[in-house]
Design an enzyme around this catalytic site. Structure first.
Site, PDB file in Angstrom:
ATOM      1  N   SER A 172       0.917  -1.241  -0.033  1.00 29.42           N
ATOM      2  CA  SER A 172       0.105  -0.037   0.125  1.00 29.42           C
ATOM      3  C   SER A 172       1.009   1.372   0.052  1.00 29.42           C
ATOM      4  CB  SER A 172      -1.020  -0.098   1.133  1.00 29.42           C
ATOM      5  OG  SER A 172      -1.742   0.890   1.270  1.00 29.42           O
TER       6      SER A 172
ATOM      7  N   LYS B 120      -3.407   9.154  -8.001  1.00 27.38           N
ATOM      8  CA  LYS B 120      -3.753   7.796  -7.254  1.00 27.38           C
ATOM      9  C   LYS B 120      -5.155   7.503  -7.615  1.00 27.38           C
ATOM     10  CE  LYS B 120      -3.850   5.974  -2.604  1.00 27.38           C
ATOM     11  NZ  LYS B 120      -5.106   5.452  -2.808  1.00 27.38           N
TER      12      LYS B 120
END
Length: 620
Positions: free
Chosen positions: A71, A101
């Site tokens: 992550s 993102k």
């Protein structure tokens, strides 16, 4: 809340985020809960996990990532980005690669010898789901590459674009995308899904992250936009342009920017300074506050849930936010309405939490109001469905009438969804209820064609389809029934691990060692839940779970003689296990055309999996 309670809520929220169409909480609420856990227990194992598998283990093979798909660390403002840059202590002229993102489903395409080997989801970062079946339906995933003959992964994001022609039925694009990828039938709709590439696992193909993106673009991949910068001022300028223009302009939905050290030759050295478990340290996600707009409150609509909670929904003047026109948003519960001291004509601040879910952030008109003197005429005294006097139950207004029409309708519809009774809408259930044809879930299974004779909008085809779909859902195992009760994290695989094989096992289960067990125990405490279970048991026909050894794992490709769901059911009746993907553990692949060139066939041939026609296997 205790640490275990916070971990349970976060785990449940992540599970729902990856699997459901309606997230449990907003992005900011999720981040806030993570911050609480970080303060209470910074070394909690939760922070070493990065995701939840978007499919259950029964749904196909697993792929273990050779290089973990981790992550991202997070920054909420430019000062935190500056702090991160100072921590890295790199030269002042260091180049950083900025890119969006993307709010989609992370995926990896693995190539060997220049040929596509498989496509997999990120999953928990270490192990993902094999979703190679999508490759044959999407132009963005290349069958081969020319810039490398090595063993590499091209990573990116699967998403539905904002201008998609696919009917999303008003639900978030990301959740529609996950639904399409999980779909067993009607896979032609995968043509609407895009794969945008942003990373190559092999640093030898380019010494910079921006160079990798350029290489992917030259190869014909759909790639992310990016910018190369060298100062905090340039990062801030790009961020402000993102807020003001780009996040509305870009066709993929985003929830921030990624700032990465462009020179990948120093990535390992940067990571070596700190522990790498949840995320790498050479990149960080810059997550802005949600976009918001002001609008005027028109009214509040109160909706009755199957549990009797009366849930408020704000109706306001249309406002365009993130490219979507919004006219309504949940107000969660009556306590939230009271805290905002809402009146018609108030100015509301609406945001799209995680740039997706409409959310009422605040009321700009209540600044001079005093809560203890405020009387809200928008809060009802009586149930909008049955008229029964409402009572306060925690943060909710509650209708205690067990025969409330809307509660009964919502209970029936909940089962329709959970039992996967296809092509039966809330409108159909409501029409049958209002006509007095159904009152309980079991009434669905007693309907006959003549019961529809006097109903408008029910043609012969619709009636036949309704009865057939309902009939298919009547027979099920105890594990299938329990997994459809809506208990967080409770699926067939989990029930096996907890040794819950019968209804009696479920009713007597009291092991609270794990979060899943705690969820079961908590669910059973609610009398309405127990009544719901009894109603389901009275409506369906329970069959014994097969306890014998499986004859083998069988996958399918191409068009079969009937629907995939029906074929899978026949497989299980014959003692086989249906798997949606071809892996090293697959025993048989069913197909009609061995020369079709599908990715499943190619993989089966490489792994030596036996090929059989549908007709041969089922002896049709």
């Amino acid at each position: 809340m205790t640490v275990n309670e916070i971990v349970g809520k976060l785990t449940e929220a992540r599970e729902v985020y990856y699997n459901s169409e309606t997230p449990l909480m907003t992005d900011s609420e999720f981040d806030s809960l993570e911050d609480q856990l970080r303060e209470l227990d910074p070394l909690n194992p939760y922070f070493s996990s990065v995701g939840i598998l978007p499919l259950t283990e029964e749904d196909g093979g697993k792929i273990r990532h050779d290089i973990p798909m981790l992550s991202m660390g997070k920054a909420k403002n430019i000062s935190q980005i500056e702090k991160w840059m100072k921590k890295l202590a790199l030269p002042e002229d260091q180049i950083y690669c900025l890119q969006p993102k993307i709010d989609g489903l992370s995926a990896s395409c693995r190539y060997r010898g220049g040929k596509l080997l498989y496509v997999a989801t990120r999953g928990d970062g270490m192990t993902g789901q094999d979703i190679s079946h999508i490759a044959g339906h999407m132009n963005d995933i290349r069958d081969s590459i020319s810039f490398s003959s090595g063993d590499i992964e091209i990573r990116g994001e699967l998403y539905l674009p904002k201008n998609t022609e696919y009917d999303t039925k008003g639900k978030p694009l990301r959740n529609n995308c996950v639904g399409l990828i999980n779909r067993k039938e009607g896979q032609d709709d995968l043509k609407h899904v895009r794969f945008v590439a942003y990373q190559i696992s092999d640093n030898s193909v380019s010494s910079t992250e921006s160079g990798k993106i350029e290489l992917l673009a030259e190869e014909g991949f759909h790639t992310v936009t990016y910018s190369r910068v060298s100062s905090i001022e340039e990062i801030n300028d790009y961020y402000e342009k993102y807020i003001d223009e780009n996040r509305d302009k870009w066709l993929y939905e985003t929830d921030g920017l990624i700032v990465a050290v462009d020179d990948n030759s120093i990535h390992d050295e940067i990571d070596s300074r700190w522990v790498v478990d949840h995320h790498h340290h050479y990149a960080i996600a810059f997550k802005p506050p949600a976009a918001f707009r002001e609008t005027t409150l028109k009214d509040i609509e109160w909706q009755v849930s199957r549990q009797g909670n009366v849930v408020p929904v704000a109706l306001f003047e249309p406002v365009v936010l993130g490219g979507a026109t919004l006219e309504r948003a949940s107000l969660h519960n009556f306590a939230f309405v009271e805290s905002l001291m809402l009146r018609q004509g108030d100015t509301l601040v609406i945001e799209r939490a995680n740039d997706v879910i409409p959310y009422v952030r605040s009321n700009k008109s209540n600044v001079d109001r005093t809560a203890d003197l405020f009387s809200n005429s928008l809060i009802p005294d009586n149930c909008p469905s049955c008229g029964r006097k409402l009572s306060e139950s925690g943060v909710h207004l509650k209708c205690s009438n067990g025969e409330c029409p809307e509660q009964l309708i919502q209970k029936i519809m909940y089962w329709v969804r959970e039992a996967e009774i296809e092509q039966v809408s809330i409108g159909t259930v409501r029409a049958l209820f209002n006509a007095g044809k159904i009152r309980k879930i079991r009434d669905l299974y007693d309907l006959k064609e003549e019961d529809f004779a006097d109903l408008e909008g029910f043609g012969d085809k619709k009636i036949t389809n309704f009865i057939q779909q309902v009939s298919k859902s009547r027979e099920l195992t105890p594990a299938e029934l329990i997994s459809r009760l809506g208990i967080p994290l409770v699926q067939k695989k989990a029930l096996k691990k907890l040794n819950i094989n019968t209804i009696d096992d479920f009713l007597t289960f009291d092991d609270n060692t794990y979060v899943i067990g705690q969820n079961i125990i908590e669910w059973k405490k609610n009398a309405l839940n127990r009544e719901y279970l009894e109603e389901i048991i009275s409506a369906v026909s329970l069959k014994d779970e097969s306890t014998g050894e499986s004859k083998g794992a069988v996958a399918m490709t191409g068009k079969g003689p009937m629907g995939r769901k029906e074929l899978a059911a026949r497989l299980e009746e014959m003692g086989y296990e249906f798997v949606s993907s071809v892996t090293g553990e697959t025993d048989i692949l069913l197909c009609e055309d061995p020369s079709s060139g599908s990715s499943k066939l190619q993989k089966a041939e490489k792994l030596g999996v036996k090929l059989m026609s549908y007709r041969e296997f089922f002896s049709l």
